[in-house]
Design a protein around this motif. Structure first.
Motif, PDB file in Angstrom:
ATOM      1  N   SER A   1      -4.826   0.791   6.298  1.00 45.22           N
ATOM      2  CA  SER A   1      -4.796  -0.458   5.847  1.00 45.22           C
ATOM      3  C   SER A   1      -4.871  -0.442   4.368  1.00 45.22           C
ATOM      4  CB  SER A   1      -6.175  -0.998   6.613  1.00 45.22           C
ATOM      5  OG  SER A   1      -6.190  -2.433   6.169  1.00 45.22           O
ATOM      6  N   THR A   2      -3.884   0.289   3.966  1.00 44.34           N
ATOM      7  CA  THR A   2      -4.056   0.314   2.253  1.00 44.34           C
ATOM      8  C   THR A   2      -3.139  -0.967   2.046  1.00 44.34           C
ATOM      9  OG1 THR A   2      -1.926   1.641   2.392  1.00 44.34           O
ATOM     10  CG2 THR A   2      -4.161   2.771   2.354  1.00 44.34           C
ATOM     11  N   GLY A   3      -3.262  -1.456   0.551  1.00 44.86           N
ATOM     12  CA  GLY A   3      -2.804  -2.482   0.070  1.00 44.86           C
ATOM     13  C   GLY A   3      -3.254  -3.716   0.406  1.00 44.86           C
TER      14      GLY A   3
ATOM     15  N   GLY B   1       4.896   0.122   6.287  1.00 40.33           N
ATOM     16  CA  GLY B   1       3.765  -0.098   5.255  1.00 40.33           C
ATOM     17  C   GLY B   1       2.340  -0.121   5.353  1.00 40.33           C
ATOM     18  N   HIS B   2       1.513  -0.019   4.693  1.00 40.51           N
ATOM     19  CA  HIS B   2      -0.198  -0.006   4.770  1.00 40.51           C
ATOM     20  C   HIS B   2      -0.568   1.136   5.459  1.00 40.51           C
ATOM     21  CE1 HIS B   2       0.092  -3.978   3.667  1.00 40.51           C
ATOM     22  NE2 HIS B   2       0.625  -4.575   4.870  1.00 40.51           N
ATOM     23  N   MET B   3       0.324   2.213   5.168  1.00 41.68           N
ATOM     24  CA  MET B   3      -0.121   3.576   5.866  1.00 41.68           C
ATOM     25  C   MET B   3      -1.193   4.116   5.057  1.00 41.68           C
ATOM     26  SD  MET B   3       3.335   5.550   6.728  1.00 41.68           S
ATOM     27  CE  MET B   3       4.413   5.497   5.088  1.00 41.68           C
ATOM     28  N   SER B   4      -2.016   4.999   5.867  1.00 42.26           N
ATOM     29  CA  SER B   4      -3.144   5.546   5.092  1.00 42.26           C
ATOM     30  C   SER B   4      -2.822   6.812   4.513  1.00 42.26           C
ATOM     31  CB  SER B   4      -4.329   6.196   5.977  1.00 42.26           C
ATOM     32  OG  SER B   4      -3.769   7.030   6.982  1.00 42.26           O
ATOM     33  N   LYS B   5      -1.650   7.391   4.847  1.00 44.90           N
ATOM     34  CA  LYS B   5      -1.023   8.672   4.342  1.00 44.90           C
ATOM     35  C   LYS B   5       0.437   8.563   4.565  1.00 44.90           C
ATOM     36  CE  LYS B   5      -1.240  13.717   3.837  1.00 44.90           C
ATOM     37  NZ  LYS B   5      -1.708  15.085   4.066  1.00 44.90           N
ATOM     38  N   ALA B   6       1.357   8.380   3.399  1.00 47.23           N
ATOM     39  CA  ALA B   6       2.909   8.571   3.851  1.00 47.23           C
ATOM     40  C   ALA B   6       3.312  10.362   3.434  1.00 47.23           C
ATOM     41  CB  ALA B   6       3.297   8.060   2.567  1.00 47.23           C
ATOM     42  N   ILE B   7       3.726  10.752   4.444  1.00 44.76           N
ATOM     43  CA  ILE B   7       3.937  12.246   4.639  1.00 44.76           C
ATOM     44  C   ILE B   7       5.433  12.530   4.084  1.00 44.76           C
ATOM     45  CG2 ILE B   7       4.137  14.096   6.009  1.00 44.76           C
ATOM     46  CD1 ILE B   7       1.932  12.837   7.856  1.00 44.76           C
TER      47      ILE B   7
ATOM     48  N   GLY C   1       0.861  -1.323   0.130  1.00 38.69           N
ATOM     49  CA  GLY C   1       0.002  -0.041   0.002  1.00 38.69           C
ATOM     50  C   GLY C   1       1.017   1.161   0.086  1.00 38.69           C
ATOM     51  N   ASN C   2       0.395   2.186   0.774  1.00 41.45           N
ATOM     52  CA  ASN C   2       1.339   3.409   1.099  1.00 41.45           C
ATOM     53  C   ASN C   2       2.461   3.095   1.981  1.00 41.45           C
ATOM     54  OD1 ASN C   2       0.045   5.543  -0.664  1.00 41.45           O
ATOM     55  ND2 ASN C   2      -1.693   5.347   1.085  1.00 41.45           N
ATOM     56  N   TYR C   3       3.832   3.365   1.636  1.00 43.51           N
ATOM     57  CA  TYR C   3       4.801   2.952   2.299  1.00 43.51           C
ATOM     58  C   TYR C   3       6.238   3.863   2.026  1.00 43.51           C
ATOM     59  CZ  TYR C   3       7.457   0.640  -1.538  1.00 43.51           C
ATOM     60  OH  TYR C   3       8.219   0.584  -2.608  1.00 43.51           O
ATOM     61  N   ILE C   4       6.914   3.834   3.050  1.00 49.95           N
ATOM     62  CA  ILE C   4       8.166   4.398   3.154  1.00 49.95           C
ATOM     63  C   ILE C   4       9.294   3.617   3.688  1.00 49.95           C
ATOM     64  CG2 ILE C   4       9.194   6.415   4.705  1.00 49.95           C
ATOM     65  CD1 ILE C   4       7.013   7.821   4.321  1.00 49.95           C
ATOM     66  N   VAL C   5      10.206   4.091   2.904  1.00 55.54           N
ATOM     67  CA  VAL C   5      11.567   3.210   3.215  1.00 55.54           C
ATOM     68  C   VAL C   5      12.674   4.518   3.769  1.00 55.54           C
ATOM     69  CG1 VAL C   5      13.736   2.076   2.781  1.00 55.54           C
ATOM     70  CG2 VAL C   5      11.485   1.551   1.716  1.00 55.54           C
ATOM     71  N   VAL C   6      13.288   4.404   4.873  1.00 54.52           N
ATOM     72  CA  VAL C   6      14.219   5.255   5.369  1.00 54.52           C
ATOM     73  C   VAL C   6      15.597   4.624   5.607  1.00 54.52           C
ATOM     74  CG1 VAL C   6      14.695   6.959   7.330  1.00 54.52           C
ATOM     75  CG2 VAL C   6      12.516   6.581   6.558  1.00 54.52           C
ATOM     76  N   ARG C   7      16.589   5.262   5.021  1.00 56.59           N
ATOM     77  CA  ARG C   7      18.139   4.760   5.294  1.00 56.59           C
ATOM     78  C   ARG C   7      18.533   5.619   6.290  1.00 56.59           C
ATOM     79  NH1 ARG C   7      21.646   4.517   0.142  1.00 56.59           N
ATOM     80  NH2 ARG C   7      20.363   2.736  -0.335  1.00 56.59           N
ATOM     81  N   HIS C   8      19.369   4.624   7.446  1.00 54.49           N
ATOM     82  CA  HIS C   8      19.672   5.266   8.308  1.00 54.49           C
ATOM     83  C   HIS C   8      21.327   5.398   8.591  1.00 54.49           C
ATOM     84  CE1 HIS C   8      15.419   5.148   9.741  1.00 54.49           C
ATOM     85  NE2 HIS C   8      15.622   3.802   9.722  1.00 54.49           N
ATOM     86  N   TYR C   9      21.830   6.178   9.253  1.00 55.98           N
ATOM     87  CA  TYR C   9      23.079   6.284   9.370  1.00 55.98           C
ATOM     88  C   TYR C   9      23.853   5.365  10.203  1.00 55.98           C
ATOM     89  CZ  TYR C   9      21.979  11.280   9.042  1.00 55.98           C
ATOM     90  OH  TYR C   9      21.737  12.691   8.506  1.00 55.98           O
ATOM     91  N   ASN C  10      23.077   4.381  10.744  1.00 56.01           N
ATOM     92  CA  ASN C  10      23.662   3.094  11.455  1.00 56.01           C
ATOM     93  C   ASN C  10      23.904   2.028  10.372  1.00 56.01           C
ATOM     94  OD1 ASN C  10      21.077   2.100  11.111  1.00 56.01           O
ATOM     95  ND2 ASN C  10      20.582   2.472  13.081  1.00 56.01           N
ATOM     96  N   GLY C  11      23.396   2.150   9.033  1.00 58.18           N
ATOM     97  CA  GLY C  11      23.864   1.219   8.135  1.00 58.18           C
ATOM     98  C   GLY C  11      22.329   0.535   7.661  1.00 58.18           C
TER      99      GLY C  11
END
Length: 349
Positions: free
Chosen positions: A241-243, A217-223, A201-211
């Protein structure tokens, strides 16, 4: 007919017969009054299409289904490539000399990420089962103002990492209400903000400083937007509950070079905390992949169906399952202009 001696006898006989008849009628009415009639039960076949064939399992062609790919390809190197961009869609090579000022500290971007891809969850093509050495990861460091935050205010787990149904579940599902705030787990940069209709569904991937990277996933709104720097605890989206989702929850993944790690190795969700400040990554963490690949290969071919409801349109159904209207029409031997009949099952994959 009995013989009567006088007309009076005839009258008395007729009166007696009338009384008997009225008594029988009254008795019958009383029985009917107290008689319990069995209700007429109309059997309605339950529609389990969405629950079993749609909501539980990610489609193999979805972002979720394609996010596990250990097939090695040409290794990208910021040393050997004399360019800042390759012909890989939105995938980029970052120059070694590039630096960015973050929290009064100059961070060399090339040391922070070598591949920047805003479309593909796993562009790295690295099989972590082949790791030779132990990778030491410092998850957070308060001295450097690098903290951590749980992804939700409460973290009741509804589904664990591991085998589920005929597919492997590469994350931890955490219960929430639609609209609840979702937070970045660590400091980092948003790499993907995308829609995956037949998976996350609506999803976000974050890359972090720690590697590590985390997926929500399944967000109603990805900001939060790709390229945005976020601190641990910063709101990046709203629960939903998207996707392919059977109800409101957060599908939460932790990945190293595209390889999922069971989040419960890092987190104690019931106690709402990380298990430690540091974490060791070894090849043994990824041995589950042999089981997941075996379960997928033995599952056979599976078709997906949708039961037409009032108000459904072919384009709306196709969008819901991440396919095109022409694909659905072709699978069902119809045209894109055909009338949809309520109750009929359409094959969507």
């Amino acid at each position: 007919m009995p013989k009567f001696k006088s007309p009076l006898s005839v009258v008395l006989f007729l009166l007696c017969m009338l009384c008997l008849a009225q008594g029988a009628t009254a008795q019958k009415k009383a029985k009917d009054l107290f008689k319990v009639k069995s209700p007429k039960i109309q059997y309605v076949r339950p529609d389990t299409t969405i629950l079993i064939e749609y909501e539980e399992f990610d489609d193999e062609n979805s972002d979720a289904g394609k996010s596990i790919n250990f097939s090695p390809k040409k290794e990208l190197s910021i040393v050997s490539e004399d360019t800042t961009e390759l012909d890989l869609g939105q995938q980029h090579i970052v120059e070694v000399s590039d630096e960015v000022l973050i929290d009064s500290t100059w961070i060399r971007i090339a040391g922070y990420y070598a591949i920047w891809d805003t479309r593909n969850i796993n562009p790295y093509r690295m099989d972590a089962r082949q790791l030779k050495d132990t990778v030491e990861v410092q998850l957070y460091d308060p001295r450097s103002n690098r903290n951590y935050k749980m992804p939700l205010e409460k973290t009741p787990v509804t589904s664990h990492f591991g085998h589920r149904g005929y597919r492997w579940h590469f994350g931890t599902d955490i219960d929430l209400d639609t609209g609840d705030s979702i937070f970045a787990a660590f400091d980092g940069v948003v790499r993907i903000n995308k829609w995956d209709g037949s998976g996350y569904g609506n999803y976000i991937v974050v890359r972090h400083y720690n590697g590590l990277e985390t997926l929500y996933g399944h967000m109603s709104k990805a900001i939060a937007k790709p390229g945005q720097f976020v601190k641990a605890g910063e709101m990046i989206g709203l629960g939903g509950s998207t996707g392919r989702s059977s109800g409101p929850h957060l599908h939460y993944e932790v990945r190293y070079q595209g390889n999922p790690i069971d989040p419960e190795y890092l987190y104690d969700f019931p106690d709402y905390l990380l298990k430690g400040q540091n974490f060791q990554i070894t090849s043994a963490l990824f041995n589950y992949y042999n089981k997941s690949k075996s379960s997928s290969s033995n599952s056979g071919r599976r078709s997906y169906y949708h039961t037409i409801r009032k108000g459904d349109t072919l384009s709306g159904i196709a969008k819901k399952y991440g396919v095109t209207a022409s694909q659905v029409a072709k699978l069902n031997g119809m045209s894109t202009r055909s009338t949809l009949r309520v109750g009929k099952r359409l094959r969507v994959r």
